[in-house]
Design a protein around this motif. Structure first.
Motif, PDB file in Angstrom:
ATOM      1  N   UNK A  65      14.742  10.206  27.843  1.00  0.00           N
ATOM      2  CA  UNK A  65      15.627   9.011  28.363  1.00  0.00           C
ATOM      3  C   UNK A  65      16.147   9.434  29.780  1.00  0.00           C
ATOM      4  N   UNK A  66      16.603  10.890  29.754  1.00  0.00           N
ATOM      5  CA  UNK A  66      17.339  11.174  31.094  1.00  0.00           C
ATOM      6  C   UNK A  66      16.488  11.363  32.162  1.00  0.00           C
ATOM      7  N   UNK A  67      15.117  11.954  32.087  1.00  0.00           N
ATOM      8  CA  UNK A  67      14.042  12.053  32.896  1.00  0.00           C
ATOM      9  C   UNK A  67      13.412  10.506  33.378  1.00  0.00           C
ATOM     10  N   UNK A  68      13.471   9.511  32.504  1.00  0.00           N
ATOM     11  CA  UNK A  68      12.986   8.414  32.625  1.00  0.00           C
ATOM     12  C   UNK A  68      14.072   7.819  33.698  1.00  0.00           C
ATOM     13  N   UNK A  90      17.046   1.491  26.380  1.00  0.00           N
ATOM     14  CA  UNK A  90      17.461   0.839  25.255  1.00  0.00           C
ATOM     15  C   UNK A  90      16.693   1.174  23.943  1.00  0.00           C
ATOM     16  N   UNK A  91      15.547   1.179  23.960  1.00  0.00           N
ATOM     17  CA  UNK A  91      14.720   1.232  22.834  1.00  0.00           C
ATOM     18  C   UNK A  91      14.771   2.684  22.362  1.00  0.00           C
ATOM     19  N   UNK A  92      14.859   3.668  23.519  1.00  0.00           N
ATOM     20  CA  UNK A  92      15.065   4.932  22.980  1.00  0.00           C
ATOM     21  C   UNK A  92      16.648   5.246  22.428  1.00  0.00           C
ATOM     22  N   UNK A  93      17.409   4.696  23.056  1.00  0.00           N
ATOM     23  CA  UNK A  93      18.777   4.751  22.279  1.00  0.00           C
ATOM     24  C   UNK A  93      18.762   4.192  20.943  1.00  0.00           C
ATOM     25  N   UNK A  94      17.989   2.815  20.862  1.00  0.00           N
ATOM     26  CA  UNK A  94      17.974   2.388  19.247  1.00  0.00           C
ATOM     27  C   UNK A  94      17.303   3.408  18.471  1.00  0.00           C
ATOM     28  N   UNK A  95      16.533   4.112  18.727  1.00  0.00           N
ATOM     29  CA  UNK A  95      15.438   4.994  18.003  1.00  0.00           C
ATOM     30  C   UNK A  95      16.632   6.172  17.499  1.00  0.00           C
ATOM     31  N   UNK A 126      24.433  -0.461  10.533  1.00  0.00           N
ATOM     32  CA  UNK A 126      23.212  -0.828  11.421  1.00  0.00           C
ATOM     33  C   UNK A 126      23.470  -1.803  12.405  1.00  0.00           C
ATOM     34  N   UNK A 127      24.518  -2.753  12.011  1.00  0.00           N
ATOM     35  CA  UNK A 127      25.063  -3.707  13.169  1.00  0.00           C
ATOM     36  C   UNK A 127      25.535  -2.909  14.240  1.00  0.00           C
ATOM     37  N   UNK A 128      26.403  -1.903  14.261  1.00  0.00           N
ATOM     38  CA  UNK A 128      26.971  -1.054  15.028  1.00  0.00           C
ATOM     39  C   UNK A 128      26.077  -0.423  15.688  1.00  0.00           C
ATOM     40  N   UNK A 129      24.932   0.107  15.267  1.00  0.00           N
ATOM     41  CA  UNK A 129      23.725   0.920  15.941  1.00  0.00           C
ATOM     42  C   UNK A 129      23.244  -0.127  16.999  1.00  0.00           C
ATOM     43  N   UNK A 130      23.200  -1.517  16.639  1.00  0.00           N
ATOM     44  CA  UNK A 130      22.461  -2.294  17.577  1.00  0.00           C
ATOM     45  C   UNK A 130      23.223  -2.727  18.756  1.00  0.00           C
ATOM     46  N   UNK A 131      24.699  -2.501  18.567  1.00  0.00           N
ATOM     47  CA  UNK A 131      25.276  -2.746  19.800  1.00  0.00           C
ATOM     48  C   UNK A 131      25.098  -2.201  21.122  1.00  0.00           C
ATOM     49  N   UNK A 132      24.901  -0.722  21.317  1.00  0.00           N
ATOM     50  CA  UNK A 132      24.792  -0.320  22.438  1.00  0.00           C
ATOM     51  C   UNK A 132      23.242  -0.551  22.853  1.00  0.00           C
ATOM     52  N   UNK A 133      22.253  -0.721  22.334  1.00  0.00           N
ATOM     53  CA  UNK A 133      20.828  -0.844  22.835  1.00  0.00           C
ATOM     54  C   UNK A 133      21.085  -2.329  23.416  1.00  0.00           C
ATOM     55  N   UNK A 134      21.622  -3.172  22.591  1.00  0.00           N
ATOM     56  CA  UNK A 134      21.822  -4.709  23.310  1.00  0.00           C
ATOM     57  C   UNK A 134      22.779  -4.795  24.415  1.00  0.00           C
ATOM     58  N   UNK A 149      21.375  -6.025  28.054  1.00  0.00           N
ATOM     59  CA  UNK A 149      22.080  -7.057  28.680  1.00  0.00           C
ATOM     60  C   UNK A 149      22.338  -6.464  30.079  1.00  0.00           C
ATOM     61  N   UNK A 150      22.956  -5.406  30.300  1.00  0.00           N
ATOM     62  CA  UNK A 150      22.963  -4.649  31.563  1.00  0.00           C
ATOM     63  C   UNK A 150      21.882  -4.685  32.430  1.00  0.00           C
ATOM     64  N   UNK A 151      20.875  -4.413  32.045  1.00  0.00           N
ATOM     65  CA  UNK A 151      19.331  -4.252  32.642  1.00  0.00           C
ATOM     66  C   UNK A 151      19.042  -5.571  32.958  1.00  0.00           C
ATOM     67  N   UNK A 152      19.146  -6.649  32.165  1.00  0.00           N
ATOM     68  CA  UNK A 152      18.908  -7.810  32.595  1.00  0.00           C
ATOM     69  C   UNK A 152      19.721  -8.549  33.874  1.00  0.00           C
ATOM     70  N   UNK A 153      20.899  -8.451  33.830  1.00  0.00           N
ATOM     71  CA  UNK A 153      21.989  -8.516  34.805  1.00  0.00           C
ATOM     72  C   UNK A 153      21.688  -7.905  36.180  1.00  0.00           C
TER      73      UNK A 153
END
Length: 94
Positions: A27-30, A46-51, A75-83, A87-91
């Motif tokens: 993820x750092x290299x990408x 975000x997918x790598x962070x979720x994994x 699991x809800x807390x885990x979903x917050x960072x990737x989400x 959102x940041x990538x979309x904005x």
């Protein structure tokens, strides 16, 4: 699908740690090499962070053995960072 993920996933803490280290380097290299080049890189990160969060929860927090309510909270807390990353990538791509 669950069987496939279990078969491909790490089976002990050492394997989980090695996979976490590999995902961190990836993820750092990408993020460094592709920043601003492709609009979907944020989604990939975000997918790598979720994994990675799932790996930590499953192998170190042992969420699978926890009470159902605690499992849902984690699991809800885990979903917050990737989400937030999505959102940041979309904005940023707007």
């Amino acid at each position: 699908m669950k069987r496939l993920l279990h078969a491909l996933g790490p089976h002990n803490a050492t394997q989980a740690w090695l996979l976490l280290a590999l995902l961190t380097v990836a993820s750092a290299a990408i993020a460094v090499t592709e920043r601003g080049v492709l609009p979907w890189i944020g989604w990939l990160i975000a997918a790598l962070v979720a994994w990675k969060a799932w790996l930590v929860a499953e192998h170190y927090l042992e969420v699978a053995d926890a009470a159902p309510m605690f499992r849902r909270i984690v699991r809800g807390f885990i979903a917050l960072a990737p989400l937030a990353l999505v959102v940041t990538a979309w904005l940023e791509s707007r």
